[in-house]
Design an enzyme around this catalytic site. Structure first.
Site, PDB file in Angstrom:
ATOM      1  N   ASN A 162      11.873  -3.240   7.184  1.00 58.54           N
ATOM      2  CA  ASN A 162      12.492  -1.818   7.673  1.00 58.54           C
ATOM      3  C   ASN A 162      12.790  -2.119   9.330  1.00 58.54           C
ATOM      4  OD1 ASN A 162       9.945  -1.446   9.029  1.00 58.54           O
ATOM      5  ND2 ASN A 162       9.226   0.175   7.556  1.00 58.54           N
ATOM      6  N   ASP A 213       8.911   0.253  -0.950  1.00 55.95           N
ATOM      7  CA  ASP A 213       8.425  -0.464  -2.230  1.00 55.95           C
ATOM      8  C   ASP A 213       9.408  -0.118  -3.143  1.00 55.95           C
ATOM      9  OD1 ASP A 213       6.205  -1.340  -0.797  1.00 55.95           O
ATOM     10  OD2 ASP A 213       4.995   0.392  -1.518  1.00 55.95           O
ATOM     11  N   GLY A 273       2.998  10.709  -3.321  1.00 54.72           N
ATOM     12  CA  GLY A 273       2.220   9.491  -3.871  1.00 54.72           C
ATOM     13  C   GLY A 273       3.372   8.323  -3.742  1.00 54.72           C
TER      14      GLY A 273
HETATM   15  O1  RIB Z   1       4.099   0.884   1.189  1.00 56.27           O
HETATM   16  C1  RIB Z   1       3.257   1.807   0.820  1.00 56.27           C
HETATM   17  C2  RIB Z   1       1.849   1.323   0.423  1.00 56.27           C
HETATM   18  O2  RIB Z   1       1.213   0.703   1.715  1.00 56.27           O
HETATM   19  C3  RIB Z   1       0.773   2.399   0.255  1.00 56.27           C
HETATM   20  O3  RIB Z   1       0.696   2.334  -1.285  1.00 56.27           O
HETATM   21  C4  RIB Z   1      -0.426   1.727   0.596  1.00 56.27           C
HETATM   22  O4  RIB Z   1      -1.230   1.307  -0.273  1.00 56.27           O
HETATM   23  C5  RIB Z   1      -0.033   0.363   1.405  1.00 56.27           C
HETATM   24  O5  RIB Z   1      -0.156  -0.870   0.836  1.00 56.27           O
END
Ligand code: RIB
Length: 309
Positions: free
Chosen positions: A187, A256, A291
């Site tokens: 990013n 992610d 979440g």
């Molecule tokens: O990218 C988000 C993640 O970064 C979270 O779930 C936290 O656990 C960290 O690893």
């Protein structure tokens, strides 16, 4: 849609996400407005998302033999993630993360302790070699020790597997590591840490992408939050728009979501631009939910969003 094999290496962390009006300063207590506890960890989130998107997904990591580890195992069972190479340490605790989510903007700040995953060994990675070799894409991040990241990328490269590095959290890294990456996906902040350059405009993202490629990365994709992503190859430099899938409530895990979508799309044969668009659609849905792993959409939802655009 073809089923493709994707292997993700990274960490699991139990996320404790506090909604807060602002960040406290050292020594201060701020009263928050809500707590969400759930499965997280960048690699784990990416594996869960890849499985929900239809890839035959393996997660390579290490967790503890404790209650958080049990939550990890249930998460993979529900999502259909292969855990054949998920090691359980008897004497190490499973990772955990403290996350602050800003109430109005959904922006986040994170402290993560990788726990047992930090004790993963090269031998444990070697055990997964044939599985990695049978994958269309190998995806990893910087929450594991960088020496293991480089080792696993080299193994995947040697076996002819497409390698994707999501260099999160942001760290400077040697050119030898970048040269093992077919795709590197920072990013803006991570791109700054990697290049030492300022990255806040699309033009600056393009310049950072160019530097990463000059240093050895095959392609660079700079994710730009609400502005989408900048993709760069030897012949393409293109800005990809973000998808608006509703009100943004929590941006945690958006990177992610993007990386999982990007990896699955590449594994299923899409090109750079189409894979980044798919990743942006996955991320666009994830930020409308609270979440990290729980916010990852299913394939049908992503296909429906893409069909509308
Ligand atoms: O990218 C988000 C993640 O970064 C979270 O779930 C936290 O656990 C960290 O690893």
């Amino acid at each position: 849609m073809s089923t493709a094999n994707v292997t993700v290496m990274g960490i699991f962390a139990l996320d404790l996400a506090f909604r807060s009006p602002r960040l406290p300063v050292w020594g201060e207590t701020v009263v928050g407005s809500g707590l969400q506890v759930g499965p997280g960890g960048k690699g784990s989130n990416q594996a869960v998302a890849a499985a929900r998107l239809g890839a035959n997904t393996t997660f390579l990591s290490k967790i503890g033999a404790d209650a958080f580890g049990e939550i990890a195992l249930r998460t993979y069972q529900d999502a259909g993630v292969n855990t054949d190479f998920l090691v359980r340490a008897q004497d190490e605790a499973t990772g955990a993360a403290a996350i602050l989510v800003q109430e109005d903007s959904g922006e986040n700040a994170i402290v993560v302790c990788p726990g047992a995953a930090e004790t993963l060994t090269k031998q444990e990675i070697d055990r997964a070699e044939e599985r990695i070799a049978a994958s269309a894409c190998f995806l990893t991040q910087f929450e594991l020790p960088i020496v293991l990241v480089e080792y696993a990328l080299a193994l995947a490269r040697r076996r002819g597997v497409t390698t994707i590095l999501n260099p999160a959290p942001g760290l400077p890294c040697p050119d030898s590591l970048l040269a093992l990456c077919d795709y590197v996906t920072p990013n803006e902040g991570e791109a700054e840490a990697l290049t030492g350059m300022r990255v806040s405009t699309i033009e600056e993202a393009e310049a950072a992408a160019e530097q990463l490629m000059e240093r050895g990365a095959g392609h660079a994709v700079i994710t730009l939050g609400a502005r989408g992503a900048l993709v760069k190859s030897a012949t393409i430099s293109q800005h990809i728009e973000a998808f608006n899938a509703g009100r943004v409530v929590d941006t945690t895990g958006a990177g992610d979501a993007f990386n999982a979508g990007f990896a699955v799309a590449l594994a299923q044969g899409k090109g750079l631009v189409a894979a980044a668009q798919f990743g942006c659609a996955v991320a666009g849905i994830s930020v409308t939910r609270h979440g990290t792993s729980p916010s990852m959409p299913r394939r049908e939802e992503v296909d429906a969003l893409l069909a509308k655009h």
